[in-house]
Motif scaffolding. Structure first.
Motif, PDB file in Angstrom:
ATOM      1  N   THR A 283      -1.768  46.507   7.263  1.00 25.22           N
ATOM      2  CA  THR A 283       0.283  47.291   6.873  1.00 25.22           C
ATOM      3  C   THR A 283       0.899  46.434   7.598  1.00 25.22           C
ATOM      4  O   THR A 283       2.149  46.318   6.747  1.00 25.22           O
ATOM      5  N   LEU A 284       0.766  46.442   8.563  1.00 25.25           N
ATOM      6  CA  LEU A 284       2.188  45.594   9.459  1.00 25.25           C
ATOM      7  C   LEU A 284       2.477  43.932   9.139  1.00 25.25           C
ATOM      8  O   LEU A 284       3.072  43.570   8.274  1.00 25.25           O
ATOM      9  N   ASP A 285       1.597  42.909   8.272  1.00 23.50           N
ATOM     10  CA  ASP A 285       1.417  41.889   7.980  1.00 23.50           C
ATOM     11  C   ASP A 285       1.807  42.120   6.499  1.00 23.50           C
ATOM     12  O   ASP A 285       3.045  41.610   6.246  1.00 23.50           O
ATOM     13  N   GLU A 286       1.770  43.672   5.485  1.00 17.40           N
ATOM     14  CA  GLU A 286       2.518  43.907   4.095  1.00 17.40           C
ATOM     15  C   GLU A 286       3.841  43.894   4.178  1.00 17.40           C
ATOM     16  O   GLU A 286       4.427  43.596   3.485  1.00 17.40           O
ATOM     17  N   VAL A 287       4.307  45.155   5.869  1.00 16.69           N
ATOM     18  CA  VAL A 287       5.715  45.104   5.702  1.00 16.69           C
ATOM     19  C   VAL A 287       6.093  44.370   6.049  1.00 16.69           C
ATOM     20  O   VAL A 287       7.516  43.431   5.543  1.00 16.69           O
ATOM     21  N   ALA A 288       5.988  42.325   7.292  1.00 11.94           N
ATOM     22  CA  ALA A 288       6.406  41.906   7.350  1.00 11.94           C
ATOM     23  C   ALA A 288       6.336  40.751   6.087  1.00 11.94           C
ATOM     24  O   ALA A 288       7.261  40.027   5.834  1.00 11.94           O
TER      25      ALA A 288
END
Length: 415
Positions: free
Chosen positions: A380-385
């Protein structure tokens, strides 16, 4: 919360004083030993040898009267101490009382009583204002500031070190020569506003809402050049009023590059060296200027280090501040180049905020999820970034918006 009125103060004072006296019972105030009883004479005896009841009663009355006078004086001393600590009233009277001898030797304000009063005054101040100047709500929590910057400010090793050391040194200096002036520079979203808010929240209990903190946004407070004379007078008046109200003040100027140079020159006297020795004790002020100027120079230095295979943590303050100062002094259409801030060395530190990389944006996203109590995963964090725009076009190394709008991006992942 409004200022407490006399009836409210009296009620609170009675409750606090009663609680204090109960806590102090047997902990610090000496008690007069009970007078030993004398046996009554059984016979009449000679007139010159017996103890007349009238004389003995008068002596007991005088002893009780003296004892009550000492208790009253001590209670008054406690009340004056509390009123001085909480409402800043009666402080001069308290000093006069301390210079005068007490009504009875041995009756004084015990150390344990002062400790209790410190606790009670701090407890009262936690619910609202406790003095007109706001100074009693100054906390100056440098330890907390350093810890929170280390945990929540990402990718800014220079800003962390400079801000903490500069603020701590200024507040601990017994005789500072001038106001502390810090100028934050870097791209949008790199943490300039975040650090300014954190400084306010750790120096003042009320943070940005404190009466000792004033925030000015260029385009909001000074939008039209044709009203510059009015703005100058208004700005100088607001600064003067805040300095008179608070012994320690914090002034934040956001979008400082859009301030007209005449406005910067108008506040120059407030940042200049103190005119007299006692002024540093009476009026300590901190100025924070937040600007996007110099962002390109800062980014070029960071990119050069990356291309050379060097870590961004190797960028030194001396190297980057020198490059930044040269850019700001170029004859360009910016307020800094045309004001006295740089020419007279009124700015103590030019604080560079480096551009943020992909893993820094992920940390900002993690903080946003945690702040809202939402679950997250590395994916999820990768997708937000990945939703952010990265530059330059070839390397795609730095986030063009920093961490700005990250908290809004996580709304896409809500159920």
């Amino acid at each position: 919360m409004g200022q407490e009125g006399p009836p409210a103060r009296l009620g609170l004072g009675c409750c606090v004083l009663l609680l204090l006296l109960l806590l102090l019972r047997g902990s610090g105030s000496p008690r007069a030993p009970p007078a030993p009883r004398r046996p009554r004479p059984e016979g009449p005896g000679p007139a010159g040898e017996r103890d007349p009841r009238g004389r003995a009663g008068h002596q007991r009355y005088e002893a009780v009267k003296k004892h009550l006078a000492a208790v009253t004086a001590l209670s008054k001393q406690y009340w004056q101490y509390l009123a001085c600590k909480v409402w800043q009233e009666g402080c001069e009277e308290e000093k006069e009382e301390q210079r005068e001898p007490g009504p009875s030797p041995g009756w004084s304000l015990p150390l344990v009583g002062q400790d209790y009063l410190e606790i009670l005054s701090a407890w009262y101040c936690s619910f609202g204002k406790c003095c007109e100047t706001g100074d009693c709500r100054i906390v100056n929590n440098i330890t907390g500031l350093e810890a929170d910057l280390s945990e929540q400010l990402h990718g800014q090793h220079l800003a962390k070190e400079v801000v903490v050391r500069a603020v701590q040194g200024f507040l601990q200096s017994p005789q500072p020569k001038k106001a502390l002036v810090l100028s934050f520079h870097g791209w949008s979203g790199t943490g300039k506003n975040f650090v300014a808010r954190m400084v306010a929240s750790h120096l003042y209990r009320d943070g940005l809402r404190s009466d000792c903190v004033r925030v000015f946004i260029s385009l909001l407070h000074f939008p039209h050049y044709k009203y510059l004379d009015s703005y100058k007078a208004q700005l100088q008046r607001q600064l003067s009023e805040t300095l008179q109200l608070c012994r320690q003040s914090l002034f934040i100027f956001d979008e400082a590059e859009k301030l007209h140079s005449s406005l910067l020159d108008a506040i120059r006297p407030f940042m200049a060296p103190y005119s007299n020795e006692g002024q540093a004790d009476q009026q300590r002020s901190i100025f924070l200027f937040l600007s996007n100027l110099g962002g390109n120079t800062i980014n070029e230095v960071a990119l050069d280090f990356w291309r050379a295979g060097r870590a961004r943590e190797e960028i030194s303050m001396e190297f980057l501040e020198q490059r930044l100062r040269l850019e700001l002094q170029e004859p360009a259409e910016n307020s800094y180049a045309h004001s006295h801030l740089l020419r007279e060395n009124l700015i103590d530190f030019l604080v560079p905020f480096l551009p943020l990389e992909f893993h820094h944006v992920k940390l900002c996203a993690r903080d946003a999820f945690l702040a809202r109590g939402l679950p997250y995963s590395e994916a999820t964090l990768d997708e937000v970034a990945r939703m952010m725009v990265f530059v330059p076009k070839e390397e795609k190394l730095f986030s063009a918006q920093g961490c700005k709008s990250v908290s809004q991006r996580i709304n896409y992942f809500l159920p």
